[in-house]
Design an enzyme around this catalytic site. Structure first.
Site, short mmCIF file in Angstrom:
data_model
loop_
_atom_site.label_atom_id
_atom_site.label_comp_id
_atom_site.label_asym_id
_atom_site.label_seq_id
_atom_site.Cartn_x
_atom_site.Cartn_y
_atom_site.Cartn_z
N HIS A 206 70.00 20.08 38.56
CA HIS A 206 68.61 20.34 39.62
C HIS A 206 68.67 19.97 41.02
CE1 HIS A 206 64.81 21.85 39.83
NE2 HIS A 206 65.55 22.85 38.82
N CYS A 244 68.55 26.51 41.09
CA CYS A 244 67.02 27.08 40.25
C CYS A 244 66.13 27.83 42.04
CB CYS A 244 65.73 25.81 40.83
SG CYS A 244 64.11 26.00 40.63
N HIS A 271 68.15 29.00 37.01
CA HIS A 271 66.92 28.81 36.88
C HIS A 271 65.74 30.28 37.89
CE1 HIS A 271 64.95 24.47 35.21
NE2 HIS A 271 65.97 25.44 34.43
N ASP A 316 61.30 30.06 35.24
CA ASP A 316 61.13 29.03 35.60
C ASP A 316 59.61 29.06 36.04
OD1 ASP A 316 61.52 26.29 35.91
OD2 ASP A 316 62.69 26.79 38.34
N HIS A 317 58.97 29.01 36.45
CA HIS A 317 56.96 28.64 36.51
C HIS A 317 56.81 29.67 36.43
CE1 HIS A 317 58.38 24.58 38.90
NE2 HIS A 317 58.24 24.12 38.01
N TYR A 330 53.88 27.17 32.96
CA TYR A 330 54.15 26.55 31.73
C TYR A 330 54.01 27.73 30.70
CZ TYR A 330 58.20 24.25 33.31
OH TYR A 330 59.63 23.93 34.53
#
Ligand code: CS2
Ligand code: MN
Length: 356
Positions: A206, A244, A271, A316-317, A330
């Site tokens: 990542h 990501c 991501h 992702d977030h 999350y």
């Protein structure tokens, strides 16, 4: 793309698997044994337990995020070999459970860093925020002194248990340069990738979040050139990437669709999320929608589509919306909306291709 969603486990996640299953197109959970300290071998019965819970809901556990790398490995200390051996034993067990991809990172001391976990956006939702000056201006030695003097000193996302070790860790990293980190990463990969390959598990690093040095600590998984260098350290498809878009996208110089075009055969896990970047280097996380942030999510998904990407994807977030109380970044709601946006783009690209 194979859609997944991150799940922190029955003990740590307020979102039940039953709800994850209701998000359209989600086939699996991205998981980890979060209570096992970095460097320790994961017990088989605990792995099997998660597998059973997920499979009972018809969800797979193909992707693990993360098997964390012990600091001694990143520091290149003589004790690293024993931690690498444990890492390999964990890989073997995960393979037995059917895991296909392991996501990990190689950031010294900190994982993602933010200055505010609940920055209010214009629509009244809140999201993770990073103010560059607040962090870049901190001299690491001063930070160590501050922590020593003020036992209440903390930053968003820092676990209290780790604070005590922080000063010690900073001292250890004092003379570790970026080049040292590269060679410690190479040492790790040269041992771990052959084991991963033998067990048919793809390793997927990542990127650093944010993709630049924080508190004077070296960070190397930050841009296209460094990703190229990373992939050559062990030039094997089992040595791959978690691309990501949000982490890399925090630096406006990073062109994510271009990276996807270049690295698509080495991306094992995507991501996808958006960030809005500001001229002073700050950034805030936004909804996945292209119009809401600085990353062109349409182009990101299009690049995956054009390259015939068949790997794992997760939103992702997300923001915290509709009054949801959740782990920062999350929640279920905004990540669920993110997934539908990604599907919307993907499905229409697919249909257009067919009708052309
Ligand atoms: C984060 C990280 O941005 C992200 O995906 O939530 O915590 C990430 O899981 C790790 O850096 C991967 O090892
Ligand atoms: Mn990420």
């Amino acid at each position: 793309m194979k859609m997944t969603m991150r799940w922190f486990g029955e003990e740590n996640d307020q979102i039940p698997l039953e709800h994850i299953k209701q998000v359209p197109g989600v086939e699996g959970v991205v998981w980890a044994l979060h209570d096992i300290p970095a460097g320790e071998e994961w017990p088989m019965h605990r792995i099997s337990e998660v597998k059973e819970q997920a499979e009972n809901q018809g969800l797979h556990i193909d992707v693990v995020e993360s098997v964390n790398v012990h600091e001694d490995i990143k520091l290149g200390l003589p004790t690293r070999d024993q931690y690498i051996n444990n890492y390999i034993k964990t890989i073997e067990k995960l393979a037995k459970a059917g895991v296909k991809v392991i996501c990990y990172n190689f950031m010294p001391v900190f994982d993602w860093t933010r200055t505010n976990l609940y920055k209010e956006l214009n629509d009244g939702s809140t999201a993770l925020f990073f103010e560059k000056e607040k962090i870049s201006d901190i001299d690491p030695n001063e930070l160590v002194r501050t922590i020593a003097l003020d036992s209440n000193f903390t930053m968003p996302g820092w676990e209290p248990e780790r604070l005590e070790q922080l000063s010690e860790l900073f001292e250890k990293y004092q003379h570790v340069t970026e080049e040292d980190l590269w060679s410690n990463l190479q040492y790790f990969l040269e041992r771990v990738i052959p084991a991963a390959k033998e067990n048919d598990i793809k390793m997927a690093i990542h990127p650093d979040d944010p993709p630049w040095s924080v508190f004077g600590l070296p960070r190397i998984i930050t841009n296209k050139e460094n990703l190229q260098r990373f992939l050559k350290l062990v030039d094997d498809s089992y040595n791959g990437l978690t691309l990501c878009s949000g982490s890399l996208g925090a630096n406006p110089q990073n062109n994510i669709p271009e990276m996807i075009n270049e690295f698509s055969d080495r991306i094992h896990f995507a991501h996808i999320r958006n960030v809005q970047t500001f001229e002073n280097g700050d950034f805030v996380e936004t909804s996945h929608r292209t119009n809401d942030g600085s990353v062109d999510i349409y182009k990101v998904v299009e690049a995956y589509h054009q390259n015939g990407f068949n790997g794992y994807v997760r939103p992702d977030h997300g923001r915290h919306i509709w009054g949801e109380e959740c782990r920062p970044g999350y929640g279920l709601y905004d990540r669920g909306l993110g997934i539908m946006y990604l599907w919307g783009i993907w499905d229409s690209l697919k249909r257009n291709k067919k009708s052309r």
